[in-house]
Design a protein around this motif. Structure first.
Motif, PDB file in Angstrom:
ATOM      1  N   LEU A  50      -1.988  33.639 -26.098  1.00  0.00           N
ATOM      2  CA  LEU A  50      -0.422  33.349 -25.314  1.00  0.00           C
ATOM      3  C   LEU A  50       0.244  34.935 -25.311  1.00  0.00           C
ATOM      4  N   GLY A  51       0.858  34.422 -24.682  1.00  0.00           N
ATOM      5  CA  GLY A  51       2.050  35.542 -25.178  1.00  0.00           C
ATOM      6  C   GLY A  51       3.366  35.122 -24.576  1.00  0.00           C
ATOM      7  N   LEU A  56       7.231  28.106 -24.506  1.00  0.00           N
ATOM      8  CA  LEU A  56       7.569  26.878 -23.513  1.00  0.00           C
ATOM      9  C   LEU A  56       7.724  25.694 -24.857  1.00  0.00           C
ATOM     10  N   ARG A  57       9.143  24.756 -24.184  1.00  0.00           N
ATOM     11  CA  ARG A  57       9.302  23.873 -24.693  1.00  0.00           C
ATOM     12  C   ARG A  57       8.106  22.381 -24.545  1.00  0.00           C
ATOM     13  N   LEU A  66       5.324  26.699 -29.665  1.00  0.00           N
ATOM     14  CA  LEU A  66       4.781  27.247 -30.861  1.00  0.00           C
ATOM     15  C   LEU A  66       5.542  28.347 -31.406  1.00  0.00           C
ATOM     16  N   LEU A  67       6.083  29.248 -30.548  1.00  0.00           N
ATOM     17  CA  LEU A  67       6.713  29.993 -31.054  1.00  0.00           C
ATOM     18  C   LEU A  67       8.372  29.837 -31.908  1.00  0.00           C
ATOM     19  N   GLY A  68       8.577  28.533 -31.746  1.00  0.00           N
ATOM     20  CA  GLY A  68       9.616  27.794 -33.002  1.00  0.00           C
ATOM     21  C   GLY A  68       9.274  27.809 -34.125  1.00  0.00           C
ATOM     22  N   LEU A 173       1.221  20.925 -28.083  1.00  0.00           N
ATOM     23  CA  LEU A 173       1.913  22.137 -27.409  1.00  0.00           C
ATOM     24  C   LEU A 173       0.645  23.042 -26.481  1.00  0.00           C
ATOM     25  N   ARG A 174       0.165  23.448 -27.803  1.00  0.00           N
ATOM     26  CA  ARG A 174      -1.354  23.987 -26.726  1.00  0.00           C
ATOM     27  C   ARG A 174      -2.101  23.310 -25.419  1.00  0.00           C
ATOM     28  N   GLU A 175      -2.615  22.202 -26.282  1.00  0.00           N
ATOM     29  CA  GLU A 175      -3.022  21.281 -24.082  1.00  0.00           C
ATOM     30  C   GLU A 175      -1.910  21.132 -24.043  1.00  0.00           C
ATOM     31  N   ARG A 176      -0.503  21.376 -23.676  1.00  0.00           N
ATOM     32  CA  ARG A 176      -0.119  21.574 -22.811  1.00  0.00           C
ATOM     33  C   ARG A 176       0.623  22.573 -21.818  1.00  0.00           C
ATOM     34  N   ILE A 177       0.242  23.513 -22.800  1.00  0.00           N
ATOM     35  CA  ILE A 177       0.246  24.604 -21.948  1.00  0.00           C
ATOM     36  C   ILE A 177      -0.879  25.242 -21.415  1.00  0.00           C
TER      37      ILE A 177
END
Length: 183
Positions: A50-51, A56-57, A66-68, A173-177
């Motif tokens: 991912l980049g 994404l919230r 994920l970045l948070g 979060l990843r599943e949502r992305i």
């Protein structure tokens, strides 16, 4: 015979499959280090490929991303290993008393922000790994304003718990992305 299928694609990562292959008996330090290593690897896996999507919230009003999580865990690693156990004057990198949610609120899709988060996380993990390897034992202690006196053993257990909880968030979060799911 075909069995049921999963609704999402599993992570197809050879290294990911080896995350939990450490010892299940024997030396306590080795087991704690290995379980924490596996939890750290899980975070990397959940963020892999991912980049900008890392920022994404989850859902309003939450700032969870994920970045948070990467930024938050860099600060958590820094706090317990540098500040508490090593006694260094090392303020958090992404949050502060005036911006306590800066780790999550500042997680934007700017490529420099993404790169800085990963660099900070890798640096703090490397420091922690070196500190634990060099420690004379699990009973060394540090002073924390929240918990009082803590041992390296307690910090390792707490870090495993911290990563495990946040890796659960990372799953969702990843599943949502992109629908990717897995261990």
């Amino acid at each position: 015979m075909n069995g049921p299928t999963r609704r999402g694609d599993l992570f197809d990562d050879v290294d990911g499959a080896r995350r939990f292959t450490g010892p299940t008996t024997g030396d306590e330090r080795r087991m704690l280090i290995d379980v924490l290593r596996a939890q750290r690897s899980t975070l990397r896996l959940k963020c892999s490929g991912l980049g900008p999507e890392l920022s994404l919230r989850s859902a309003e009003p939450s700032a969870l991303s994920l970045l948070g999580l990467v930024r938050h865990l860099a600060d958590v690693e820094r706090r317990w290993f540098r500040q508490v156990l090593a006694g260094q004057d090392a303020p958090p990198l992404f949050s502060s008393t005036t911006d306590p949610d800066g780790d999550f609120d500042g997680a934007t899709d700017d490529p420099q922000v993404v790169a800085a988060a990963w660099e900070a996380w890798r640096t703090e993990v490397a420091f922690a790994e070196q500190f634990v390897t060099g420690a004379p034992g699990l009973d060394i202690e540090g002073e924390d304003s929240w918990r009082g006196t803590v041992s390296l053993r307690w910090v390792l257990i707490h870090m495993i718990e911290e990563y495990a909880r946040h890796n659960g968030h990372a799953d969702l979060l990843r599943e949502r992305i992109d629908g990717a799911i897995g261990l």
